[in-house]
Scaffold this motif. Sequence first.
Motif, PDB file in Angstrom:
ATOM      1  N   ALA A   1       0.856  -1.188   0.000  1.00  0.00           N
ATOM      2  CA  ALA A   1       0.000   0.000   0.000  1.00  0.00           C
ATOM      3  C   ALA A   1       0.891   1.236   0.000  1.00  0.00           C
ATOM      4  O   ALA A   1       1.865   1.302   0.751  1.00  0.00           O
ATOM      5  CB  ALA A   1      -0.916  -0.011   1.207  1.00  0.00           C
ATOM      6  N   GLU A   2       0.570   2.192  -0.861  1.00  0.00           N
ATOM      7  CA  GLU A   2       1.395   3.396  -0.956  1.00  0.00           C
ATOM      8  C   GLU A   2       1.399   4.195   0.338  1.00  0.00           C
ATOM      9  O   GLU A   2       2.347   4.914   0.615  1.00  0.00           O
ATOM     10  CB  GLU A   2       0.957   4.246  -2.151  1.00  0.00           C
ATOM     11  N   ASP A   3       0.338   4.056   1.155  1.00  0.00           N
ATOM     12  CA  ASP A   3       0.317   4.761   2.435  1.00  0.00           C
ATOM     13  C   ASP A   3       1.030   3.975   3.534  1.00  0.00           C
ATOM     14  O   ASP A   3       1.064   4.388   4.687  1.00  0.00           O
ATOM     15  CB  ASP A   3      -1.126   5.090   2.852  1.00  0.00           C
ATOM     16  N   GLY A   4       1.581   2.800   3.192  1.00  0.00           N
ATOM     17  CA  GLY A   4       2.336   2.002   4.158  1.00  0.00           C
ATOM     18  C   GLY A   4       1.482   1.175   5.100  1.00  0.00           C
ATOM     19  O   GLY A   4       2.003   0.540   6.015  1.00  0.00           O
ATOM     20  N   SER A   5       0.172   1.140   4.885  1.00  0.00           N
ATOM     21  CA  SER A   5      -0.711   0.467   5.836  1.00  0.00           C
ATOM     22  C   SER A   5      -0.657  -1.057   5.765  1.00  0.00           C
ATOM     23  O   SER A   5      -0.904  -1.720   6.769  1.00  0.00           O
ATOM     24  CB  SER A   5      -2.155   0.931   5.640  1.00  0.00           C
ATOM     25  N   ASN A   6      -0.363  -1.634   4.601  1.00  0.00           N
ATOM     26  CA  ASN A   6      -0.328  -3.092   4.505  1.00  0.00           C
ATOM     27  C   ASN A   6       0.483  -3.545   3.301  1.00  0.00           C
ATOM     28  O   ASN A   6       0.744  -2.767   2.386  1.00  0.00           O
ATOM     29  CB  ASN A   6      -1.744  -3.681   4.443  1.00  0.00           C
ATOM     30  N   THR A   7       0.860  -4.808   3.320  1.00  0.00           N
ATOM     31  CA  THR A   7       1.581  -5.441   2.223  1.00  0.00           C
ATOM     32  C   THR A   7       1.019  -6.841   2.024  1.00  0.00           C
ATOM     33  O   THR A   7       0.783  -7.560   2.989  1.00  0.00           O
ATOM     34  CB  THR A   7       3.093  -5.543   2.526  1.00  0.00           C
ATOM     35  N   TYR A   8       0.803  -7.198   0.782  1.00  0.00           N
ATOM     36  CA  TYR A   8       0.361  -8.542   0.424  1.00  0.00           C
ATOM     37  C   TYR A   8       1.446  -9.150  -0.451  1.00  0.00           C
ATOM     38  O   TYR A   8       1.976  -8.479  -1.338  1.00  0.00           O
ATOM     39  CB  TYR A   8      -0.972  -8.505  -0.331  1.00  0.00           C
ATOM     40  N   ALA A   9       1.748 -10.418  -0.216  1.00  0.00           N
ATOM     41  CA  ALA A   9       2.783 -11.099  -0.990  1.00  0.00           C
ATOM     42  C   ALA A   9       2.271 -12.460  -1.426  1.00  0.00           C
ATOM     43  O   ALA A   9       1.463 -13.084  -0.741  1.00  0.00           O
ATOM     44  CB  ALA A   9       4.047 -11.265  -0.154  1.00  0.00           C
ATOM     45  N   THR A  10       2.749 -12.899  -2.571  1.00  0.00           N
ATOM     46  CA  THR A  10       2.404 -14.235  -3.047  1.00  0.00           C
ATOM     47  C   THR A  10       3.535 -14.759  -3.918  1.00  0.00           C
ATOM     48  O   THR A  10       4.386 -13.987  -4.377  1.00  0.00           O
ATOM     49  CB  THR A  10       1.062 -14.222  -3.819  1.00  0.00           C
ATOM     50  N   LYS A  11       3.532 -16.063  -4.148  1.00  0.00           N
ATOM     51  CA  LYS A  11       4.565 -16.709  -4.956  1.00  0.00           C
ATOM     52  C   LYS A  11       4.286 -16.512  -6.440  1.00  0.00           C
ATOM     53  O   LYS A  11       3.141 -16.465  -6.872  1.00  0.00           O
ATOM     54  CB  LYS A  11       4.594 -18.213  -4.688  1.00  0.00           C
ATOM     55  N   ILE A  12       5.385 -16.444  -7.178  1.00  0.00           N
ATOM     56  CA  ILE A  12       5.329 -16.534  -8.636  1.00  0.00           C
ATOM     57  C   ILE A  12       5.827 -17.938  -8.957  1.00  0.00           C
ATOM     58  O   ILE A  12       6.915 -18.324  -8.523  1.00  0.00           O
ATOM     59  CB  ILE A  12       6.242 -15.494  -9.315  1.00  0.00           C
ATOM     60  N   GLU A  13       5.016 -18.707  -9.662  1.00  0.00           N
ATOM     61  CA  GLU A  13       5.399 -20.059 -10.042  1.00  0.00           C
ATOM     62  C   GLU A  13       5.124 -20.245 -11.522  1.00  0.00           C
ATOM     63  O   GLU A  13       4.008 -19.995 -11.986  1.00  0.00           O
ATOM     64  CB  GLU A  13       4.631 -21.098  -9.223  1.00  0.00           C
ATOM     65  N   LYS A  14       6.166 -20.629 -12.247  1.00  0.00           N
ATOM     66  CA  LYS A  14       6.054 -20.867 -13.692  1.00  0.00           C
ATOM     67  C   LYS A  14       5.473 -19.649 -14.399  1.00  0.00           C
ATOM     68  O   LYS A  14       4.644 -19.766 -15.301  1.00  0.00           O
ATOM     69  CB  LYS A  14       5.236 -22.118 -13.976  1.00  0.00           C
ATOM     70  N   GLY A  15       5.881 -18.470 -13.956  1.00  0.00           N
ATOM     71  CA  GLY A  15       5.487 -17.232 -14.611  1.00  0.00           C
ATOM     72  C   GLY A  15       4.121 -16.689 -14.241  1.00  0.00           C
ATOM     73  O   GLY A  15       3.678 -15.708 -14.827  1.00  0.00           O
ATOM     74  N   ALA A  16       3.426 -17.302 -13.276  1.00  0.00           N
ATOM     75  CA  ALA A  16       2.076 -16.847 -12.931  1.00  0.00           C
ATOM     76  C   ALA A  16       1.939 -16.628 -11.427  1.00  0.00           C
ATOM     77  O   ALA A  16       2.673 -17.212 -10.633  1.00  0.00           O
ATOM     78  CB  ALA A  16       1.038 -17.865 -13.408  1.00  0.00           C
ATOM     79  N   TYR A  17       0.994 -15.776 -11.050  1.00  0.00           N
ATOM     80  CA  TYR A  17       0.707 -15.518  -9.634  1.00  0.00           C
ATOM     81  C   TYR A  17      -0.790 -15.347  -9.430  1.00  0.00           C
ATOM     82  O   TYR A  17      -1.532 -15.041 -10.359  1.00  0.00           O
ATOM     83  CB  TYR A  17       1.458 -14.269  -9.143  1.00  0.00           C
ATOM     84  N   GLU A  18      -1.217 -15.553  -8.178  1.00  0.00           N
ATOM     85  CA  GLU A  18      -2.593 -15.305  -7.734  1.00  0.00           C
ATOM     86  C   GLU A  18      -2.507 -14.696  -6.345  1.00  0.00           C
ATOM     87  O   GLU A  18      -1.778 -15.204  -5.499  1.00  0.00           O
ATOM     88  CB  GLU A  18      -3.390 -16.602  -7.629  1.00  0.00           C
ATOM     89  N   ALA A  19      -3.252 -13.622  -6.100  1.00  0.00           N
ATOM     90  CA  ALA A  19      -3.222 -12.978  -4.785  1.00  0.00           C
ATOM     91  C   ALA A  19      -4.585 -12.394  -4.445  1.00  0.00           C
ATOM     92  O   ALA A  19      -5.367 -12.082  -5.338  1.00  0.00           O
ATOM     93  CB  ALA A  19      -2.166 -11.876  -4.766  1.00  0.00           C
ATOM     94  N   LYS A  20      -4.830 -12.233  -3.157  1.00  0.00           N
ATOM     95  CA  LYS A  20      -5.992 -11.500  -2.661  1.00  0.00           C
ATOM     96  C   LYS A  20      -5.431 -10.222  -2.053  1.00  0.00           C
ATOM     97  O   LYS A  20      -4.626 -10.276  -1.124  1.00  0.00           O
ATOM     98  CB  LYS A  20      -6.748 -12.319  -1.619  1.00  0.00           C
ATOM     99  N   VAL A  21      -5.858  -9.080  -2.585  1.00  0.00           N
ATOM    100  CA  VAL A  21      -5.277  -7.790  -2.221  1.00  0.00           C
ATOM    101  C   VAL A  21      -6.395  -6.790  -1.946  1.00  0.00           C
ATOM    102  O   VAL A  21      -7.414  -6.793  -2.645  1.00  0.00           O
ATOM    103  CB  VAL A  21      -4.374  -7.278  -3.377  1.00  0.00           C
TER     104      VAL A  21
END
Length: 143
Positions: A57-77
């Motif tokens: 988050a640009e305001d610094g309130s949170n960060t979400y991270a997820t794996k990249i596997e075989k060139g693809a990713y899925e995240a809930k943000v």
Amino acid sequence: MKQANMKQFQPLLLLACGVFTALTGCGGTSGPKTVDVTGKVSLDGTPVDSGQIYFRAEDGSNTYATKIEKGAYEAKVTPGAKKIEIIGYRDIPGKFVEVNPGEKEPAREMFIPRQFNSDSTLSLNIGEDQSKLEENFELKTKG
């Protein structure tokens, strides 16, 4: 005599537990709204086989991270303006490290340039009204 008294309180204890569970909820949809963000990540046209993508988050309130596997990713943000940081790892041919005594594993290196992670200028704005978003990151170091 004490065991008989405890048995009298068991139904009351079960009832109290049931009431507590009902009042506090169970498996509801509490928490902030999230958006399903999916996509592909490549560097100079080659999919990033293994790595991580961070949505900060640009305001610094949170960060979400997820794996990249075989060139693809899925995240809930959560919605809002995000700074994107991408890290990729690859094996170093012919190099090994001993993680545990007697166990050799391929040595790995982080190969994504700083301009896409620690010095990233990548950004993404996730709208409040969105439930899904596909965003591909085609990183280029040449031309």
